[in-house]
Design an enzyme around this catalytic site. Structure first.
Site, short mmCIF file in Angstrom:
data_model
loop_
_atom_site.label_atom_id
_atom_site.label_comp_id
_atom_site.label_asym_id
_atom_site.label_seq_id
_atom_site.Cartn_x
_atom_site.Cartn_y
_atom_site.Cartn_z
N LYS A 155 -89.14 -46.81 72.48
CA LYS A 155 -90.58 -46.91 72.23
C LYS A 155 -90.82 -47.38 70.79
O LYS A 155 -90.25 -46.83 69.86
CB LYS A 155 -91.25 -45.56 72.47
CG LYS A 155 -92.74 -45.67 72.69
CD LYS A 155 -93.27 -44.49 73.47
CE LYS A 155 -94.75 -44.59 73.71
NZ LYS A 155 -95.21 -43.76 74.81
N GLU A 241 -100.98 -33.46 87.04
CA GLU A 241 -102.18 -32.61 87.01
C GLU A 241 -102.32 -31.78 88.27
O GLU A 241 -102.78 -30.63 88.23
CB GLU A 241 -103.42 -33.49 86.80
CG GLU A 241 -103.59 -34.07 85.41
CD GLU A 241 -102.69 -35.26 85.11
OE1 GLU A 241 -102.01 -35.75 86.05
OE2 GLU A 241 -102.64 -35.71 83.95
N ARG A 269 -107.71 -36.16 89.36
CA ARG A 269 -106.66 -36.34 90.35
C ARG A 269 -106.13 -35.02 90.91
O ARG A 269 -105.29 -35.02 91.80
CB ARG A 269 -105.53 -37.21 89.84
CG ARG A 269 -104.81 -36.74 88.64
CD ARG A 269 -103.72 -37.71 88.29
NE ARG A 269 -104.23 -39.07 88.19
CZ ARG A 269 -103.48 -40.16 88.32
NH1 ARG A 269 -102.21 -40.08 88.58
NH2 ARG A 269 -104.02 -41.35 88.20
C1 LIG Z 1 -103.20 -38.85 84.98
C2 LIG Z 1 -102.91 -39.06 83.53
N1 LIG Z 1 -102.42 -38.04 82.79
C3 LIG Z 1 -102.15 -38.20 81.49
C4 LIG Z 1 -102.36 -39.41 80.90
C5 LIG Z 1 -102.14 -39.60 79.41
N2 LIG Z 1 -101.03 -40.50 79.17
C6 LIG Z 1 -101.22 -41.81 78.93
S1 LIG Z 1 -99.82 -42.64 78.71
C7 LIG Z 1 -98.90 -41.23 78.85
C8 LIG Z 1 -97.42 -41.29 78.72
C9 LIG Z 1 -96.81 -42.31 79.61
O1 LIG Z 1 -95.43 -42.32 79.41
P1 LIG Z 1 -94.53 -43.37 80.15
O2 LIG Z 1 -94.92 -43.48 81.59
O3 LIG Z 1 -93.11 -43.02 79.86
O4 LIG Z 1 -94.93 -44.76 79.49
P2 LIG Z 1 -94.66 -45.25 77.99
O5 LIG Z 1 -95.96 -45.10 77.26
O6 LIG Z 1 -93.56 -44.44 77.38
O7 LIG Z 1 -94.27 -46.69 78.17
C10 LIG Z 1 -99.72 -40.13 79.12
C11 LIG Z 1 -99.24 -38.74 79.29
C12 LIG Z 1 -102.88 -40.45 81.70
N3 LIG Z 1 -103.13 -41.67 81.21
N4 LIG Z 1 -103.15 -40.25 83.00
#
Ligand SMILES: Cc1ncc(C[n+]2csc(CCOP(=O)(O)OP(=O)(O)O)c2C)c(N)n1
Length: 494
Positions: A155, A241, A269
């Site tokens: 990242k 969630e 959700r």
């Molecule tokens: C339903 C939901 N829960 C929490 C989030 C907050 N959120 C946005 S991005 C993220 C992390 C995503 O991680 P990953 O899938 O590994 O993608 P990366 O950003 O590391 O590429 C979170 C927890 C969200 N967007 N939607």
């Protein structure tokens, strides 16, 4: 999309890219379960950077790490050989299927293979010499069935400040490109998130049954602070969630006091879990809904517009909205005290109003609002954080000779029916004000007024809600202007 492509008899590739954090969500498994049983061509790229926003949690995350360490980066030759095996031509097909099966038995197979995917990887996603030939191969082959390409990345790769603090760089505001420093506007008041964390820690110090749950948002919800104080009583369940809510239901059924801290928009959700596993069971799960209302730069996906409509229709639910950070402390104390049914408190993104703070939250009388200003011509019944704007509007109205009452409902459910009756009897005009979609507080006030006969004698009732549109990211004051929720608004869009 892949199935639609097949129906149309077309040949385009359908590619899904998913993060390792997102892999903790149940829907990923629902989709793999479905795709793995079909012969539709689908390419899934798992972008595994070993980061969610916070470090990833859970058994799946551990499994991916194990997979990477047990299968170190495959050399290009090996990966291409794998791909060639998967996509044999013509008559060789049957023989290769046997070979592939045997290979699966030898390696034990990955979870993805067990689910019916052809697994390719892990590949170094920053090495294009390795990645591109693999992607080209997959692009050009027309064999049916789903493929999962496990790509390992870092990242923030390539930008040192982002590599060093991947969590803070997940989403950025303005920052200095050279130093990497993010521009922070100096806060004039504690944020609602900080206030929530402080209030919950205070409650948890008094009551060891209080448990906190986050779905992959420890810093965003303030629960990182709770976890530092009570590591054993805080659970990060990943981006899950739905599970967070039913997990809380289980704890509540066993006599614990779970607080689910989930942004208003993400709680959407988990609605079925909220209805069936919590509300219908009458379980005292507490919902702390941060980011309720408009969210400025976070935009339409993150706006908490719908929680009032989707919660107020549930029997027995207690729903509160904080008008300032002091009220939020009281509402967290109130949630902690409500032990016989579910309760929820909504509060917005950003900093509080700068009001005097109590030492501790006090339990509020359930379903009782407060009057902040007395007038005779117009009554504004506010719910939540537009209260300050309502006070400003009252000043402007006073300058035009209209004396205004300002009441703050605090509770959207149960309604303060005495207060509503009083406002309706004593004013020719009643306006409700909320930072939520139509169908929420105003709708319930109106329903009560209609059934109580309060609308029968010429009372003018006007609901002020968010307009029936999605509001894109912008400066908060611009968004409120678009919504028509500023004291004086130039161009309300309704
Ligand atoms: C339903 C939901 N829960 C929490 C989030 C907050 N959120 C946005 S991005 C993220 C992390 C995503 O991680 P990953 O899938 O590994 O993608 P990366 O950003 O590391 O590429 C979170 C927890 C969200 N967007 N939607």
């Amino acid at each position: 999309m892949a199935v639609a492509r097949d129906f149309r008899g077309e040949e385009n590739n359908v590619i899904a890219v998913i993060g390792d954090g997102a892999m903790s969500a149940g829907m990923a498994y629902e989709a793999m379960n479905n795709a793995g049983s079909m012969q539709s061509r689908l390419i899934v790229i798992l972008n595994d950077n070993d980061m969610s926003i916070a470090p990833p949690v859970g058994a799946m995350s551990a499994y991916l790490s194990k997979l990477i360490s047990s299968k170190p980066y495959r050399s290009l030759r090996h990966v291409l050989a794998d791909v060639a095996k998967k996509f044999p031509r013509g008559l060789e097909k049957a023989a290769h299927k046997v070979e592939e099966y045997a290979r699966g038995l030898v390696t034990g197979g990955t979870l993805f293979e067990e689910l019916g995917f052809f697994y390719v990887g892990p590949i170094d996603g920053h090495n294009f010499d390795h990645l591109l030939p693999v992607l080209k191969n997959l692009r050009d082959d027309r064999e049916p069935g789903p493929v999962l390409v496990h790509v390992v990345t870092k990242k923030g790769h390539g930008y040192v400040p982002a590599e060093r603090s991947a969590d803070k760089y997940h989403g950025v505001g303005r920052f200095d490109v050279v130093t990497g420093e993010q521009v922070k506007v100096k806060a004039n008041a504690p944020s609602y998130t900080e206030t929530f964390a402080k209030a919950l820690i205070q409650e948890a110090e008094q009551d060891e049954k209080i448990i906190a749950i986050t779905a992959a948002m420890p810093a965003g919800t303030g629960l990182d602070k709770f976890a530092a104080r009570f590591p054993d009583r805080c659970f990060d369940v990943g981006i899950a969630e739905q599970h967070a809510v039913t997990f809380a239901a289980g704890l509540a059924a066993e006599g614990y006091k779970p607080f689910c801290a989930i942004y208003s928009t993400f709680l959407q959700r988990a609605y079925d879990q909220l209805v069936h596993d919590v509300a219908l069971q009458g379980l005292p799960v507490r919902f702390a809904m941060d980011r309720a209302g408009l969210v400025g730069a976070d935009g339409a996906t993150h706006a908490g517009a719908f929680d009032l409509p989707y919660l107020l229709c549930l029997p027995q639910m207690v729903v509160m909205a904080a008008a300032d950070e002091a009220d939020l402390m009281h509402m967290i104390a109130t949630c902690a005290a409500i032990d016989d049914r579910p309760s929820a408190v909504r509060y917005p993104r950003g900093e509080g109003m700068g009001v005097d703070m109590p030492q501790r939250g006090q339990v509020l009388p359930i379903g009782k609002g407060r009057i902040l200003r007395e007038g005779t011509s117009i009554a504004i019944l506010n719910l939540g954080t537009r209260l300050k704007e309502a006070m400003r509007a009252a000043e402007e109205l006073a300058a035009r000779g209209l004396s205004t009452t300002i009441a703050d409902a605090r509770f959207a459910k149960p309604l303060d029916t005495d207060l509503i009756r009083r406002l309706a009897h004593e004013h020719p005009v009643v306006i409700t004000l909320e930072e939520g979609a139509a169908g929420g507080f105003a709708a319930h006030v109106m329903q009560f007024m209609a059934t109580d006969g309060l609308l029968d004698n010429g009372l003018k009732f006007r609901p002020m809600t968010l307009p029936d549109i999605y509001i894109d990211q912008d400066k908060p004051e611009v968004q409120y202007d678009m919504a028509g929720l500023n004291a004086s608004t130039s161009s309300p869009r309704r």
